[in-house]
Design an enzyme around this catalytic site. Structure first.
Site, mmCIF file in Angstrom:
data_model
loop_
_atom_site.group_PDB
_atom_site.id
_atom_site.type_symbol
_atom_site.label_atom_id
_atom_site.label_comp_id
_atom_site.label_asym_id
_atom_site.label_seq_id
_atom_site.Cartn_x
_atom_site.Cartn_y
_atom_site.Cartn_z
ATOM 1 N N THR A 219 0.812 0.653 8.013
ATOM 2 C CA THR A 219 1.275 -0.581 8.638
ATOM 3 C C THR A 219 0.078 -1.321 9.227
ATOM 4 O O THR A 219 -1.058 -0.862 9.142
ATOM 5 C CB THR A 219 2.272 -0.282 9.777
ATOM 6 O OG1 THR A 219 1.543 0.241 10.907
ATOM 7 C CG2 THR A 219 3.319 0.735 9.349
ATOM 8 N N VAL B 292 -12.066 -0.312 6.337
ATOM 9 C CA VAL B 292 -13.176 -1.236 6.108
ATOM 10 C C VAL B 292 -13.189 -1.811 4.698
ATOM 11 O O VAL B 292 -13.214 -3.029 4.512
ATOM 12 C CB VAL B 292 -14.523 -0.550 6.419
ATOM 13 C CG1 VAL B 292 -15.694 -1.446 6.020
ATOM 14 C CG2 VAL B 292 -14.601 -0.198 7.885
ATOM 15 N N GLU C 144 -3.464 -11.495 3.570
ATOM 16 C CA GLU C 144 -2.319 -11.221 4.431
ATOM 17 C C GLU C 144 -1.230 -12.255 4.125
ATOM 18 O O GLU C 144 -1.508 -13.323 3.551
ATOM 19 C CB GLU C 144 -2.737 -11.317 5.900
ATOM 20 C CG GLU C 144 -3.789 -10.324 6.329
ATOM 21 C CD GLU C 144 -3.277 -8.890 6.343
ATOM 22 O OE1 GLU C 144 -2.040 -8.698 6.452
ATOM 23 O OE2 GLU C 144 -4.101 -7.962 6.226
ATOM 24 N N VAL D 217 0.838 -1.210 0.000
ATOM 25 C CA VAL D 217 0.000 0.000 0.000
ATOM 26 C C VAL D 217 0.866 1.250 0.000
ATOM 27 O O VAL D 217 0.626 2.202 -0.761
ATOM 28 C CB VAL D 217 -0.955 -0.005 1.210
ATOM 29 C CG1 VAL D 217 -1.715 1.321 1.283
ATOM 30 C CG2 VAL D 217 -1.930 -1.162 1.120
ATOM 31 N N GLY E 52 -2.030 -10.620 -4.044
ATOM 32 C CA GLY E 52 -1.812 -9.578 -3.037
ATOM 33 C C GLY E 52 -3.065 -9.216 -2.266
ATOM 34 O O GLY E 52 -3.095 -8.216 -1.563
ATOM 35 N N LYS F 146 -13.409 -5.170 10.893
ATOM 36 C CA LYS F 146 -14.100 -4.230 10.005
ATOM 37 C C LYS F 146 -15.542 -4.001 10.450
ATOM 38 O O LYS F 146 -16.030 -2.859 10.470
ATOM 39 C CB LYS F 146 -14.061 -4.739 8.566
ATOM 40 C CG LYS F 146 -12.668 -4.734 7.950
ATOM 41 C CD LYS F 146 -12.678 -5.303 6.535
ATOM 42 C CE LYS F 146 -11.297 -5.230 5.903
ATOM 43 N NZ LYS F 146 -11.269 -5.775 4.525
ATOM 44 N N GLU G 46 -10.919 5.808 6.540
ATOM 45 C CA GLU G 46 -11.878 5.236 5.593
ATOM 46 C C GLU G 46 -11.433 3.869 5.085
ATOM 47 O O GLU G 46 -12.246 2.952 4.899
ATOM 48 C CB GLU G 46 -12.074 6.196 4.422
ATOM 49 C CG GLU G 46 -13.078 5.743 3.381
ATOM 50 C CD GLU G 46 -14.516 5.739 3.890
ATOM 51 O OE1 GLU G 46 -15.025 4.629 4.181
ATOM 52 O OE2 GLU G 46 -15.100 6.821 4.013
ATOM 53 N N ALA H 222 -11.201 -0.718 1.696
ATOM 54 C CA ALA H 222 -10.198 -0.090 0.828
ATOM 55 C C ALA H 222 -10.633 1.324 0.447
ATOM 56 O O ALA H 222 -10.817 2.163 1.328
ATOM 57 C CB ALA H 222 -9.941 -0.955 -0.393
ATOM 58 N N ALA I 199 9.309 6.218 6.759
ATOM 59 C CA ALA I 199 9.941 5.221 7.631
ATOM 60 C C ALA I 199 9.370 3.840 7.343
ATOM 61 O O ALA I 199 8.208 3.693 6.965
ATOM 62 C CB ALA I 199 9.716 5.582 9.097
#
Length: 818
Positions: free
Chosen positions: A559, A613, A671, A480, A668, A686, A610, A615, A509
């Site tokens: 993250t 839940v 997880e 992402v 992708g 969610k 946003e 994307a 970072a």
């Protein structure tokens, strides 16, 4: 001067400051400017740049019997003699050299006297300071054709207050008129210096060369006074602090006076008084950019009337003194006592504000005057402080004043609201404020460390900037985060063109490295910059964000880290907005979730999540809008796992369950450990977030999960999971074929009904809105009081790094309110 052109008598006065005559190259530029005037004029010049400070330093060294003054003397001597050598040749050079040598020798004799007597009076210092302007004017007068040196001490008479003398205008005006009435050449006049009635040299205060020029312009009723400096005129703010500041086309005398008083160093404040009385316009121009029009200062601000303010000015360092107590309430003359006591000690008051209760009077002074101001007040209120104990005095140091100035503020509602909102949403507290009844100026006192940030947010708040800026700190450079960087890179120019929004990446970072650069990080080079960064330290990162104190800062969390989510409160306390794709904070204890939302509102920053839940789908925003409109959420049905929907959509005879799970990983969608998706944990979080946003105070334990896989699959290693899940392929395929024969499909459905939530694998027929849901798409059905018979449906791509990044990007834009 154009050859053969006859000059009229002087109707124009030009003043060149220390920077404009700071080098021989600059003096050549001044000569070109004067040659283009085409008529007689009076030219007032300052000392060479830095010379006035050098003279004060030399005089101080000499008064302390420090022989180092001789070395400093040599520097001044050589600088002026070198200038003559570079600018002139032949007899003109020889003659000017003798004049400069004579002046320097005279200066040296006086300094030698200071050294021997160890005495440096204001009278002596004024005389010493006069050599700076006299040397400068002498050299420039000899260098420029048709220029004649006229000593300003023969023109301007003052009282005998050495260091900051008061002009005797009646006599001075007569002398100036008599001398310049029929003048047909360039009158080259040293600024800053004058004389008293005993012929002793006085000075007009620092910045007094501007004042000299204004006195002369007023006396001869010049057409215009031009002040030549090193900027393109009055700027909307200090360009060294506010990079987007730009020149102001024109302003009134009052606007210029207010801006000058509050720190705009373009022009010396008293300059305006003589020309104001005579309605003589001033044009501020740039010696090094002479083609620019500069700023016109005149009786009325005749242009850009639609601008609410003309500029923002500031005083960097001030102290705020407050006199407070019950002993002041209803007592006539308290204010007079305060300010009379300060006047006796020559304390200059910069700003005054008083509470309507009469319990407090606050005023700003220079830090250098703080101690003497306290002594004056303690002396005046000794009885009230020490005996009655009903008055106390407080001092706050390390403060700054910001003033917004503009005639457009008069009778315009909402100016203060814009000012305080701009400051408040960036965490800048206003300690004191003052506004006159003229509505020309609103001044605020803030902490000095917030000055840069405050000037920039006010500049943006009043639309003096062409665009708004957001400063982004990104944590997490996985799928992402990488897609987000590509979108930022692609959209930067478009955002400036269409939304007048500039996005600056200032920090980035990952789990290994971090880099912060307030000047900006090119999104196309983030990988290289990150590799060159320092070891990642989350606490240090948050502290650096706090210390940078950049306006409109946004922290982006891409993250799934709990420690990162725990930093949100610290960021809100530093007035940093948070945009997060990390579900941890909003799906943890309800008290934390609720606290974070309240904290963000209290601090006036944004907390946008946003993408927690579905994307990029606008689900949370839609629910919030419904609730704000007075509607009530009754029921939610949602397919919000793109991973699970993809798996159940592609399962077939050729693609069994185990293979479908692997394909979801390869795409992708899932997880790294797909069991997080298969267990329903992700959907549970969610639904919990959706329920909370819908107004239900639920915890994770309140939601029921109906598993569709055996518990044993979620124990042990991932390798063991892959071996065991293959054993289920045959059974799942039988169920799928049986279900397909009935025209049914599997959907992993989360439901919230009457405040109770559950989720699990269900069979739906073609009448259900989720039936035709393809690939990894999501769907959310929202039943409310208003949408009761037919629920409101939000449907679309609900998984994948690219759409999630797009949702994060949209949340970032929402922070800017554009």
């Amino acid at each position: 001067m154009h050859n053969g052109q006859k000059r009229r008598s002087i109707m124009k006065v030009l003043k060149f400051g220390g920077t404009s005559v700071g080098s021989t190259e600059n003096i050549r530029i001044v000569k070109k400017i004067l040659e283009h005037q085409g008529r007689a004029c009076a030219v007032v010049v300052s000392a060479f740049g830095g010379v006035t400070d050098q003279i004060i330093h030399i005089a101080t060294l000499a008064s302390e019997r420090n022989p180092a003054y001789k070395d400093e003397m040599s520097v001044i001597r050589n600088r002026h003699l070198d200038a003559v050598n570079e600018l002139m040749e032949g007899e003109r050079c020889d003659f000017t050299m003798k004049e400069v040598e004579s002046l320097v020798n005279e200066f040296q004799d006086v300094i030698q006297g200071v050294y021997l007597l160890q005495d440096l009076s204001n009278k002596t210092l004024d005389f010493l300071l006069s050599f700076g302007e006299r040397l400068s004017a002498t050299i420039i007068a000899r260098y420029i054709n048709e220029a004649v040196y006229i000593d300003s001490r023969k023109l301007i008479l003052t009282d005998s207050k050495f260091g900051n003398a008061t002009v005797q205008f009646e006599i001075s005006n007569k002398k100036i008129k008599d001398k310049l009435r029929d003048f047909r050449k360039i009158a080259l006049i040293p600024g800053f210096i004058a004389t008293d009635d005993q012929g002793r040299t006085t000075t007009l205060g620092r910045g007094g060369s501007d004042y000299t020029a204004a006195i002369i312009a007023a006396a001869i009723k010049a057409d215009v006074l031009e002040v030549w400096t090193d900027v393109d005129g009055f700027m909307t703010a200090d360009p060294r602090i506010v990079p987007k500041a730009y020149p102001v086309e024109c302003m009134s005398y009052e606007e210029a006076m207010e801006l000058s008083h509050f720190g705009a160093r373009v022009i010396y404040t008293p300059t305006l008084a003589p020309v104001y009385r005579e309605s003589i316009p001033i044009r501020v121009k740039n010696t090094f950019n002479p083609d620019e029009p500069g700023t016109l200062i005149s009786r009325e601000s005749i242009c850009n009337q639609n601008e609410l303010i003309k500029g923002i000015s500031s005083i960097d360092e001030i102290s705020l003194v407050t006199v407070r107590g019950t002993g002041m309430v209803g007592k006539t003359g308290t204010s007079a006592r305060v300010f009379n006591s300060l006047a006796r000690y020559n304390v200059n008051v910069i700003l005054i504000t008083q509470a309507s209760s009469e319990m407090t009077i606050s005023f700003a002074v220079s830090p250098a005057d703080t101690t003497i101001a306290m002594e004056a007040l303690h002396e005046e209120f000794e009885i009230e402080i020490d005996h009655r104990e009903d008055v106390e005095i407080e001092v706050i140091n390390d403060l700054s004043i910001i003033a917004i100035v503009g005639e457009g503020m008069r009778h315009t509602p909402g100016i203060s609201a814009i000012l305080f909102k701009s400051l408040g949403r960036n965490g800048i507290s206003v300690i004191a404020t003052a506004q006159g009844s003229s509505e020309l100026n609103i001044s605020v006192v803030i902490k000095h460390h917030s000055l840069k940030k405050a000037l920039n947010v006010i500049h943006e708040g009043f639309f003096l900037s062409d665009y708004r800026e957001l400063h982004l700190y990104l944590v997490g450079i996985g799928n992402v985060g990488q897609k987000l960087m590509l979108q930022v890179q692609k959209q930067q120019e478009k955002l400036i063109d269409t939304l007048k929004l500039k996005i600056n990446l200032v920090g980035i970072a990952n789990s290994r490295k971090m880099v912060i650069d307030p000047l900006g990080i090119d999104p196309s080079e983030y990988r290289e910059r990150l590799e060159q960064g320092e070891p990642a330290d989350l606490d240090e990162l948050i502290e650096m964000i706090r210390k940078n104190n950049l306006r409109n800062s946004v922290f982006i969390d891409c993250t799934a880290s709990e420690p990162v989510a725990k930093c949100y409160e610290k960021l809100f306390d530093s007035y940093v907005s948070v945009v997060t794709a990390n579900k941890v904070a909003c799906s943890s204890d309800y008290t934390l979730y609720s606290h974070l939302k309240r904290k963000a509102i209290h601090k006036g920053v944004k907390f946008n999540f946003e993408t927690n839940v579905a994307a990029g789908l606008p689900v949370i925003g839609t629910i919030n809008d419904l609730i704000k409109s007075g509607d009530r959420i009754l029921k939610l049905e949602a397919v919000v796992s793109g991973t699970l929907n993809y798996i159940f959509n592609i399962m077939s005879k050729e693609v069994p369950l185990s293979k479908a799970i692997k394909m979801a990983m390869e795409k992708g969608y899932s997880e790294p450990d797909p069991r997080l998706d298969l267990s329903g944990t992700d959907v549970k979080r969610k639904l919990l977030i959706l329920a909370r946003e819908s107004g239900y105070k639920l915890e994770e334990k309140d939601l029921e999960v109906m598993p569709f896989l055996p518990d044993a699959l979620f124990e042990g290693s991932l390798e063991a999971f892959w071996k065991n899940v293959e054993k289920l392929d045959e059974e799942f395929e039988k169920q799928r074929q049986k279900m397909a024969g009935k025209g049914l499909k599997w959907r992993y459905l989360a439901t919230l009904d009457d405040g109770k939530g559950k989720m699990g694998l269900v069979e739906v027929d073609s009448s259900h809105p989720a039936y035709p849901l393809e690939a990894s798409n999501n769907i959310i059905l929202i039943t409310t009081d208003l949408y009761h018979e037919l629920p409101l449906i939000v449907k679309g791509y609900g998984a994948g790094a690219e759409v999630t990044a797009a949702g994060v990007f949209a949340d970032i834009i929402r922070v800017a309110n554009v």
